[in-house]
Design a protein around this motif. Structure first.
Motif, mmCIF file in Angstrom:
data_model
loop_
_atom_site.group_PDB
_atom_site.id
_atom_site.type_symbol
_atom_site.label_atom_id
_atom_site.label_comp_id
_atom_site.label_asym_id
_atom_site.label_seq_id
_atom_site.Cartn_x
_atom_site.Cartn_y
_atom_site.Cartn_z
ATOM 1 N N LEU A 1 28.852 137.920 -35.484
ATOM 2 C CA LEU A 1 28.143 136.987 -34.292
ATOM 3 C C LEU A 1 29.120 136.703 -33.085
ATOM 4 C CD1 LEU A 1 26.084 134.862 -36.777
ATOM 5 C CD2 LEU A 1 25.479 136.677 -35.403
ATOM 6 N N VAL A 2 30.418 137.173 -33.194
ATOM 7 C CA VAL A 2 31.063 137.062 -32.006
ATOM 8 C C VAL A 2 30.435 137.988 -30.873
ATOM 9 C CG1 VAL A 2 33.096 136.214 -33.101
ATOM 10 C CG2 VAL A 2 33.029 138.696 -32.757
ATOM 11 N N LEU A 3 29.827 138.958 -31.301
ATOM 12 C CA LEU A 3 29.194 140.231 -30.345
ATOM 13 C C LEU A 3 27.992 139.652 -29.445
ATOM 14 C CD1 LEU A 3 29.903 142.982 -32.578
ATOM 15 C CD2 LEU A 3 31.283 142.330 -30.957
ATOM 16 N N LEU A 4 27.520 138.292 -29.986
ATOM 17 C CA LEU A 4 26.376 137.744 -29.098
ATOM 18 C C LEU A 4 26.589 137.944 -28.016
ATOM 19 C CD1 LEU A 4 25.369 134.973 -31.746
ATOM 20 C CD2 LEU A 4 23.900 137.163 -31.503
ATOM 21 N N THR A 5 25.558 138.152 -27.152
ATOM 22 C CA THR A 5 25.543 138.244 -25.501
ATOM 23 C C THR A 5 24.247 137.354 -25.156
ATOM 24 O OG1 THR A 5 24.302 140.223 -25.157
ATOM 25 C CG2 THR A 5 26.453 140.274 -25.504
ATOM 26 N N THR A 6 24.146 137.582 -23.904
ATOM 27 C CA THR A 6 22.975 136.823 -23.184
ATOM 28 C C THR A 6 21.477 137.521 -23.065
ATOM 29 O OG1 THR A 6 23.712 137.331 -20.958
ATOM 30 C CG2 THR A 6 24.187 135.048 -21.802
ATOM 31 N N ALA A 7 21.830 138.877 -23.800
ATOM 32 C CA ALA A 7 20.560 139.865 -23.785
ATOM 33 C C ALA A 7 19.715 139.624 -24.815
ATOM 34 C CB ALA A 7 21.134 141.263 -23.967
ATOM 35 N N PRO A 8 18.345 139.786 -24.721
ATOM 36 C CA PRO A 8 17.364 139.393 -25.915
ATOM 37 C C PRO A 8 17.739 140.416 -27.010
ATOM 38 C CG PRO A 8 16.410 139.459 -23.712
ATOM 39 C CD PRO A 8 17.782 139.843 -23.475
ATOM 40 N N SER A 9 18.372 141.519 -26.852
ATOM 41 C CA SER A 9 18.518 142.493 -27.806
ATOM 42 C C SER A 9 19.528 141.981 -28.845
ATOM 43 C CB SER A 9 19.064 143.618 -27.273
ATOM 44 O OG SER A 9 20.288 143.551 -26.767
ATOM 45 N N SER A 10 20.169 140.875 -28.544
ATOM 46 C CA SER A 10 21.222 140.417 -29.687
ATOM 47 C C SER A 10 20.647 139.630 -30.691
ATOM 48 C CB SER A 10 22.145 139.093 -29.049
ATOM 49 O OG SER A 10 23.133 139.653 -28.203
#
Length: 468
Positions: free
Chosen positions: A343-352
């Motif tokens: 989950l450190v790869l989460l971003t502000t993009a909805p695709s996360s």
């Protein structure tokens, strides 16, 4: 299982699920409760805090009381108290009445939870049956935490927040009607004296520790009230330890805590609960303040986590049967750590959201495998006369873990989150990913500790190891 065992299991699981729901069912309803009953904004947190304080502070005491005076008796008394206090809470028109009802609900939870677990572990013999029963119990408890948030929102929107209380009344009536006929009483033939000094010091100590952790979560770790409560609590727990080594009939025989399975099993359980519940808190911030989800939408996203925890509770006994309880804890914690670390790869993009759904499902499965392994480990090798004590300790670890995790992760997030508006979402995302990394690291440390300190002795046969 015999027919009587199945009925007993159904009664105990119903009680456990209901108590788990109670921890979260009112959270989304707090603003509505405040406006209806007359709570000011700064005092609204006491609706949750008063319940959590009593549920955690009295659990060890009542776990031992169950051993000494009868588990079935304490279970039925607690269920009756839960029903009565829930009715009072649902009808409350003033803040004082509602708070008294929540305190009584917390005390009822502290009575019922260890008594129910002790009844479960004494109803089913150590081995596959007990592992399966504990797995089902863990599944429903974990599902209850998730269900509570969703159910609370639905009841508040469709009916009234008062139904969050009234549901307990119906459950209590059903349990009280069925339980006396299927639960068997167990208590010593000679009633020992209750260790009053030990009971007072441990209860006040736990209350102070939980109050300190709750204050830290509500304000900050820099709050003198938080550190003052924690310090008082630790001093009282140190006094309790000294008392227990001097009284003839201690509330908590220190020899029990010297068992590696009890001590390290509870450490693993505390961290398993602390990491998963705090991760839900961190991801709630991410979903609402970074991705812009509504509270109800965020709650529905965690339905995937709920499904994972149910699956993990069912899978846990199978894993224990294959590799043993200790290895189930280690594997569960490591897989949960890997899922969390992703989950450190989460971003502000909805695709996360896709990554979040997969990671929380896998992490939920692994978390429950570890929790079932912890419960089997922490209650193995103890006589029936100490099962209430063992389950009281396990319940205490659960409650303290739930209370400890959120303020710790909150402090990590707050260290990088400089604002409350949408413009602050980049710094919030940095705080979320940092908290996720800390969470994953704690799980690796917990797995390593269990692997090292719960290694089987060379002279132990496989059948003598916990959960085999």
């Amino acid at each position: 299982m015999s027919g009587r065992q199945r009925l007993a299991l159904a009664v105990l699981l119903t009680a456990s699920f209901t108590l788990a729901v109670d921890f979260s069912i009112l959270n989304v309803a707090l603003p509505a409760i405040g406006s209806d009953v007359g709570f000011s904004l700064e005092h609204l947190q006491w609706i949750s805090t008063s319940f959590a304080l009593c549920a955690a502070g009295f659990t060890l005491l009542f776990g031992r009381v169950a051993d000494l005076f009868g588990r079935r008796r304490l279970f039925l008394t607690g269920i009756a108290l839960l029903g009565g206090s829930s009715l009072a809470g649902g009808l409350a028109q003033e803040p004082v009445v509602l708070l008294v009802a929540r305190v009584a609900q917390g005390v009822a939870t502290a009575m019922v939870t260890p008594a129910a677990l002790a009844l479960l572990t004494t109803t089913f013999p150590e081995g596959p049956q007990r592992s399966r029963a504990l797995g089902l119990n863990g599944s429903l408890m974990a599902a209850g935490f998730t269900t509570g948030a969703i159910l609370g929102g639905l009841l508040t929107d469709l009916l009234s927040w008062r139904w969050a209380f009234f549901v307990n009344v119906a459950v209590a009536v059903v349990v009280l009607a069925v339980a006396p006929g299927v639960l068997t009483e167990s208590r010593p033939s000679t009633r020992p004296r209750l260790d009053v000094p030990g009971a007072v010091t441990v209860t006040l100590g736990l209350l102070a520790v939980v109050q300190g952790l709750t204050t830290a979560g509500a304000s900050s770790w820099g709050d003198p009230a938080a550190w003052g409560s924690l310090l008082v609590g630790l001093v009282l727990l140190a006094v309790f330890w000294q008392v227990e080594q001097r009284v003839a009939q201690p509330l908590l025989p220190t020899a029990v805590l010297r068992r590696r399975t009890v001590a390290w099993g509870n450490v693993a359980g505390l961290l398993a609960f602390a990491t998963e519940t705090s991760l839900v808190f961190v991801l709630t911030l991410y979903l609402q303040d970074v991705l812009g989800y509504s509270p109800l939408s965020a709650g529905l996203v965690f339905g995937v986590l709920g499904v994972g925890t149910v699956a993990g509770g069912l899978l846990g006994p199978v894993v224990i049967g294959r590799v043993g309880a200790r290895n189930a804890v280690v594997v569960g914690l490591l897989v949960q750590s890997a899922a969390t670390a992703s989950l450190v790869l989460l971003t502000t993009a909805p695709s996360s959201l896709a990554l979040l759904l997969v990671a929380t499902f896998v992490g939920g499965v692994a978390n429950l495998v570890a929790i079932v392994g912890f419960m089997v480990t922490a209650t193995s090798g103890l006589p029936d006369g100490e099962q209430g004590l063992a389950t009281g300790l396990a319940t205490m670890s659960q409650q303290v873990g739930i209370t400890l995790g959120i303020p710790l992760m909150s402090a990590v997030v707050a260290a990088q989150w400089h604002g409350t508006s949408a413009e602050a979402s980049p710094s919030l995302l940095a705080g979320v990913t940092t908290a996720v990394a800390v969470n994953a690291a704690l799980l690796v440390l917990a797995a390593a500790a269990v692997a090292v300190f719960l290694r089987s002795r060379p002279w132990e046969r496989p059948s003598e190891r916990p959960g085999r």
